[in-house]
Structures are given as C-alpha cells and as structure tokens.
Write a protein that holds these residues in place. Structure first.
Motif: not given
Length: 121
Positions: A26-31, A65-74
């Motif tokens: 959709x819209x510029x998701x990286x924003x 914290x310590x078990x879950x990690x969030x990340x992204x690839x724009x």
C-alpha cells in the motif's frame, strides 16, 4: 491504506522457535512504525514488540525481553518477529500493526488478520 498479511504461525513444542513475518503493501510502508500484538484465548490483546520506521528503535513487553526479537526489512516491506524458547503461555493469535506514530498502545491505524501460534507442552 496499508495492507498487512501475517504468516509463519503454526504448532511448535515448548522450547522451540518460530519466526513470524508480516508483509506490508500500500502506502510507503517504510514510513510507518510497526508492531506485533497478540491475543491469547480468553484474554485481552496485549502488546508484544514495536520497531521504528528506520529500525533504530525497538520496544518490547517486559515479560518477553530476551526471547522475542522484532526486525524489519524495508526493501522487502516485511517485519519479522523471531520467537525463541516458546512456552505454552505464548499460545495466541499474533497480529501485525502499522502506524505513523511510534506507540505501544492498541490504537494502531492498520492491522493484519493475524496468525495462530500454538505451543504444546
């Protein structure tokens, strides 16, 4: 509009790992700042983790914290949630969300349909 589609859920034994993905379009998701929430059976939806648009800032629920990690690839318009050392109490539907604000509250502007994670003991 931003469309969000989660994937990667499933059944896993306690102690195992899963990586959830959220494909955005959709819209510029990286924003947008992105986040993961979850709703366990019979419980309120709860915040899991958030990541800023440029991945510089992350925020986690204290209990995860310590078990879950969030990340992204724009470049791929995708957000990930790596979940390790899973416990039966992590069983829930996991939702991806997007918002122009970096928040932890549940009033995100856009939501996915969710993906089921079931952790067996």
């Amino acid at each position: 509009q931003v469309q969000l589609v989660e994937s990667g859920g499933g059944l896993v034994q306690a102690g195992g790992s899963l990586r959830l993905s959220c494909a955005a379009s959709g819209r510029t998701v990286s924003n947008y700042h992105m986040a993961w929430f979850r709703r366990a059976p019979g419980k309120e939806r709860e915040f899991v983790a958030a990541i800023s648009w440029n991945a510089v800032t992350t925020s986690y629920a204290d209990s995860l914290k310590g078990r879950f990690t969030i990340s992204r690839d724009n470049a791929k318009n995708t957000v990930y949630l790596q979940m390790n050392s899973l416990k039966p109490e992590d069983t829930a539907v996991y939702y991806c969300a997007a918002d122009p604000r970096f928040i932890r509250s549940g009033d995100f502007a856009f939501w996915g349909q969710g993906t089921q994670v079931t952790v067996s003991s």
